[in-house]
Design an enzyme around this catalytic site. Structure first.
Site, PDB file in Angstrom:
ATOM      1  N   VAL A   1      15.878  11.360 -14.615  1.00 30.81           N
ATOM      2  CA  VAL A   1      15.535  11.839 -13.273  1.00 30.81           C
ATOM      3  C   VAL A   1      16.037  10.896 -12.177  1.00 30.81           C
ATOM      4  O   VAL A   1      16.680  11.324 -11.208  1.00 30.81           O
ATOM      5  CB  VAL A   1      14.005  12.022 -13.152  1.00 30.81           C
ATOM      6  CG1 VAL A   1      13.645  12.643 -11.833  1.00 30.81           C
ATOM      7  CG2 VAL A   1      13.490  12.862 -14.289  1.00 30.81           C
ATOM      8  N   ILE A   2      15.770   9.593 -12.343  1.00 31.13           N
ATOM      9  CA  ILE A   2      16.176   8.642 -11.307  1.00 31.13           C
ATOM     10  C   ILE A   2      17.698   8.559 -11.251  1.00 31.13           C
ATOM     11  O   ILE A   2      18.301   8.582 -10.170  1.00 31.13           O
ATOM     12  CB  ILE A   2      15.548   7.250 -11.567  1.00 31.13           C
ATOM     13  CG1 ILE A   2      14.035   7.344 -11.407  1.00 31.13           C
ATOM     14  CG2 ILE A   2      16.139   6.194 -10.634  1.00 31.13           C
ATOM     15  CD1 ILE A   2      13.280   6.050 -11.604  1.00 31.13           C
TER      16      ILE A   2
ATOM     17  N   GLY B   1       2.240   2.063  -2.918  1.00 27.30           N
ATOM     18  CA  GLY B   1       2.862   1.898  -4.229  1.00 27.30           C
ATOM     19  C   GLY B   1       4.357   2.155  -4.226  1.00 27.30           C
ATOM     20  O   GLY B   1       5.003   2.202  -3.172  1.00 27.30           O
ATOM     21  N   VAL B   2       4.889   2.313  -5.440  1.00 33.43           N
ATOM     22  CA  VAL B   2       6.324   2.548  -5.619  1.00 33.43           C
ATOM     23  C   VAL B   2       6.740   3.816  -4.883  1.00 33.43           C
ATOM     24  O   VAL B   2       7.730   3.844  -4.162  1.00 33.43           O
ATOM     25  CB  VAL B   2       6.659   2.648  -7.126  1.00 33.43           C
ATOM     26  CG1 VAL B   2       8.063   3.198  -7.343  1.00 33.43           C
ATOM     27  CG2 VAL B   2       6.516   1.284  -7.784  1.00 33.43           C
TER      28      VAL B   2
ATOM     29  N   ALA C   1      -4.709  -8.766  -8.909  1.00 35.06           N
ATOM     30  CA  ALA C   1      -6.026  -8.644  -9.552  1.00 35.06           C
ATOM     31  C   ALA C   1      -5.897  -9.041 -11.016  1.00 35.06           C
ATOM     32  O   ALA C   1      -4.842  -8.887 -11.622  1.00 35.06           O
ATOM     33  CB  ALA C   1      -6.514  -7.206  -9.456  1.00 35.06           C
TER      34      ALA C   1
ATOM     35  N   HIS D   1      10.520  38.526   3.376  1.00 34.18           N
ATOM     36  CA  HIS D   1      11.968  38.721   3.346  1.00 34.18           C
ATOM     37  C   HIS D   1      12.568  38.251   4.656  1.00 34.18           C
ATOM     38  O   HIS D   1      12.030  38.560   5.711  1.00 34.18           O
ATOM     39  CB  HIS D   1      12.285  40.209   3.145  1.00 34.18           C
ATOM     40  CG  HIS D   1      13.755  40.501   3.192  1.00 34.18           C
ATOM     41  ND1 HIS D   1      14.594  40.191   2.142  1.00 34.18           N
ATOM     42  CD2 HIS D   1      14.535  41.047   4.159  1.00 34.18           C
ATOM     43  CE1 HIS D   1      15.836  40.549   2.463  1.00 34.18           C
ATOM     44  NE2 HIS D   1      15.825  41.068   3.676  1.00 34.18           N
TER      45      HIS D   1
ATOM     46  N   PHE E   1       0.852  -1.182   0.000  1.00 34.17           N
ATOM     47  CA  PHE E   1       0.000   0.000   0.000  1.00 34.17           C
ATOM     48  C   PHE E   1       0.891   1.237   0.000  1.00 34.17           C
ATOM     49  O   PHE E   1       1.861   1.305   0.736  1.00 34.17           O
ATOM     50  CB  PHE E   1      -0.947  -0.015   1.206  1.00 34.17           C
ATOM     51  CG  PHE E   1      -2.139  -0.883   0.957  1.00 34.17           C
ATOM     52  CD1 PHE E   1      -3.319  -0.341   0.471  1.00 34.17           C
ATOM     53  CD2 PHE E   1      -2.054  -2.257   1.128  1.00 34.17           C
ATOM     54  CE1 PHE E   1      -4.407  -1.149   0.184  1.00 34.17           C
ATOM     55  CE2 PHE E   1      -3.136  -3.076   0.849  1.00 34.17           C
ATOM     56  CZ  PHE E   1      -4.316  -2.523   0.371  1.00 34.17           C
TER      57      PHE E   1
END
Ligand code: NAI
Length: 625
Positions: A347-348, A198-199, A279, A602, A196
């Site tokens: 990116v990775i 995910g990646v 699934a 600021h 749960f």
């Protein structure tokens, strides 16, 4: 009187220890306030209050074991019931007394939401309306009906349970969609085969950010004398401070654990049915998981993606031997590699290169083309390239990898043949959508990159079936998946919404970090757009100077006639946190005039935004004279 029962929080948990009460008799509570915390053998969770009211009775004391279905607390929610008289200050009530006051249908469960008894017949009508979201809401007649004609065939299957909505995949797309669906009254189930969250939560965004934080702390320790610490230490003593990888990884695992448990709990507390298993589409509006056949009215495929493995001689053998890893396995390495080769400077690749370089690895990046981070603004590419090289990361561009051996990689650059030794190889050459569970679904259109083809509403070629997140191959970013999930649920409940990709921000967590939104300067040039481009270096920022982190710039691209903001690109500290301001302005079709007038606090890095816009206006004024 609301009798609050301890709900089934899943994972086979039937009981828990009441750790701490956060309320006492007589306290006023609101929906969402924490009532108490509970500890099970799997999780510790805070239990939210599902109604507004006054605490009438606490049936257990701290340390008691409570079971699923036990009425733990009675809340006077103004619905009557004379037994409602607030209980005396006594905390504990015998269990028999509790059961005696229970009515068959009276108890609520954690975070109870009203679930529709009828499946919604069609879009709109009596379906509950979703709250407005930041995504683009489209009027009914703006929506193409092309997909409505496509039907879902396949064998008819008898199912044991029917849901308004089944979501496959519990990553940031799936779980956000599930929560939103449940909150909107849909009877919802979510199916997850691995973890749960995910990646992103388990083996992606979050663990890498936890590790990058450790790497950043380490970098700062190395420079502590610049800030006035450890002046008595010799250079060798500072160099002798080494990361303890086990502790770094434990910290990362704790962060991940906390978040993933939270997701599973979020599902259950919203009465989303959760299934752990693979699934598979089995027929018309039917899914199977762990031998259970489930029917759906609507289906969201949110199965994500996995790292791409390319056909390089020796790669599969190296992968089996543990010499080659994707980002997923790299997050479980038991030690910091002395010599690391990163294949792919996307990116990775750059995030991992920065991470291990900062932790002391000698990093070599192999990139098949003549630039890194191909899709980004050219100034970002150059600034990051120079920064990485300056720090000692060896970047080999236009590299053609021919072979992976047991402890080395062979490649050629032009006529030059090179062999580089390494302890580990990270392969980060893109990702592949996970579509296998739906390959038997008739009429489901799959694109050239193996993605499920969707329209602007994430509707697939099959009626009642949507695909969100990495699996649709649009923008493989966690926050895009979540936004798509919310849009699709809004559409399902009759509030047709499409995700606004144009103002989506992208962030890269390198040293220094980078963020972007909208068009790049090269896009403006290639498309002959009449724009003004203004760039301000970080070194003019008082905050950047005070922090001692002056590397980077802020670049703004605006329409030359109107000053409308078209793009913004940053390299530099805190840029991932401030890019959202630019996204919001672009969403609102804001101009550099608006932005320059917005007072920024600021000293902050965000001041660079108004400063850059002010200078863009001078250019605009000159150009429009
Ligand atoms: P990517 O598509 O960003 O980069 C892959 C790189 O590998 C490209 O630069 C490509 O030229 C290079 N490459 C391809 N074949 C090669 C070969 N044979 N030899 C050498 N180089 C080769 O893919 P990446 O980095 O794996 O990321 C995958 C997805 O995950 C991206 O869509 C990204 O948006 C997403 N992601 C986003 C993050 C963020 O926003 N911070 C963090 C991590 C991933």
């Amino acid at each position: 009187m609301y009798k609050f029962k301890f709900a089934d929080i899943g994972e086979g948990i039937h009981e828990g220890k009441l750790l701490k009460w956060e309320v006492k008799v007589g306290d006023k509570v609101e929906d969402g306030d924490t009532l108490f915390s509970v500890e099970t053998d799997k999780i510790t969770a805070e239990i939210p209050c599902p109604v507004d009211g006054t605490i009438a009775k606490l049936n257990y004391k701290e340390g008691d074991v409570i079971h699923v279905g036990d009425i733990v607390v009675v809340i006077d929610d103004g619905t009557g019931d004379s037994a409602a008289a607030p209980a005396p200050a006594k905390v504990e009530a015998p269990k028999e007394t509790v059961e005696a006051i229970e009515e068959p249908d009276a108890g609520g469960v954690v975070g109870e939401i009203k679930v529709s008894n009828e499946l919604f017949p069609s879009f709109g009508g009596a379906a509950p309306k979703a709250p407005a979201t930041s995504n683009t809401i489209v009027k009914e007649d703006d929506v193409s009906n092309a997909n409505d004609k496509r039907t879902q065939d396949g064998p008819k299957v008898d199912c044991e349970k029917t849901y308004d909505l089944i979501i496959v995949g519990a990553g940031p797309g799936g779980y956000v969609a599930a929560e939103h669906a449940a909150k909107n009254g849909l009877k919802t189930a979510i199916i997850e085969r691995e973890f749960f969250g995910g990646v992103c939560l388990n083996v992606g965004c979050i663990p890498t950010k936890a590790l990058l934080k450790s790497a950043k702390v380490y970098k700062q320790i190395k420079h502590m004398q610049d800030y006035g610490f450890g002046m008595e230490l010799a250079e060798e003593q500072i160099n002798a401070i080494k990361p303890n990888w086990k502790t770094v990884m434990n910290r990362k695992n704790e962060v991940v654990g906390q978040l993933t448990k939270g997701v599973a709990f979020l599902m259950r507390s919203n009465k989303v049915d959760t299934y752990t298993g693979e699934a598979k589409y089995i027929g018309d509006h039917a899914i199977e998981v762990n031998g259970k056949k489930l029917a759906y009215k609507k289906l969201i495929i949110a199965t994500g993606s996995r790292a791409r493995r390319i056909p390089i001689n020796g790669l599969e053998e190296g992968y089996k031997a543990g010499f080659v890893a994707t980002s997923k396995e790299a997050l479980s390495w038991t030690e910091i590699p002395k010599n690391l080769i990163v294949i792919g400077a996307g990116v990775i690749g750059v995030e991992f290169a920065c991470l291990f370089d900062a932790l002391g690895s000698k990093v070599t990046m192999l990139q098949n083309i003549d630039k890194i981070l191909e899709i980004l603004d050219k100034d970002i590419q150059k600034t990051l390239f120079d920064s990485f090289v300056k720090r000692g990361i060896d970047i080999k561009l236009s590299a053609n990898i021919s072979k992976i051996n047991k402890d080395s990689v062979e490649l050629s650059i032009g006529d030059k043949i090179i062999k580089i030794k390494a302890d580990k190889v990270l392969i980060s050459v893109g990702r592949v959508p996970n579509i296998e569970a739906f390959k038997d679904m008739p009429n489901l259109e799959i694109g050239k990159r193996g993605e499920i083809v969707v329209d602007d509403y994430c509707q697939t070629s099959v009626q009642d079936v949507y695909a969100i997140g990495d699996v649709n191959g649009r923008l493989m970013l966690a926050h895009v998946a979540s936004a798509e999930g919310v849009s699709v649920v809004d559409t399902i409940v009759g509030h047709k919404t499409r995700t606004n990709y144009e103002t989506n921000p992208s962030c890269i967590y390198t040293f220094p970090e980078s963020s972007s939104v909208g068009i790049t300067e090269q896009f403006a040039k290639e498309n002959k757009l009449d724009v003004v481009v203004q760039k301000t270096p970080y070194r003019v920022s008082g905050k950047a100077l005070a922090d001692g982190e002056t590397e980077g710039f802020c670049k703004i691209i605006a329409d030359k006639k109107t000053g409308t903001l078209l793009g913004a690109h940053f390299v530099g500290q805190s840029s991932t946190d401030i890019i959202s301001e630019l996204s919001a302005f672009m969403d609102l079709e804001g101009t550099v005039y608006d932005l320059s007038r917005t007072i920024h606090p600021h000293p902050t890095i965000a001041e660079l935004i108004s400063e850059t816009c002010r200078h863009a206006i001078y250019k605009l004024n000159k150009a429009n004279k």
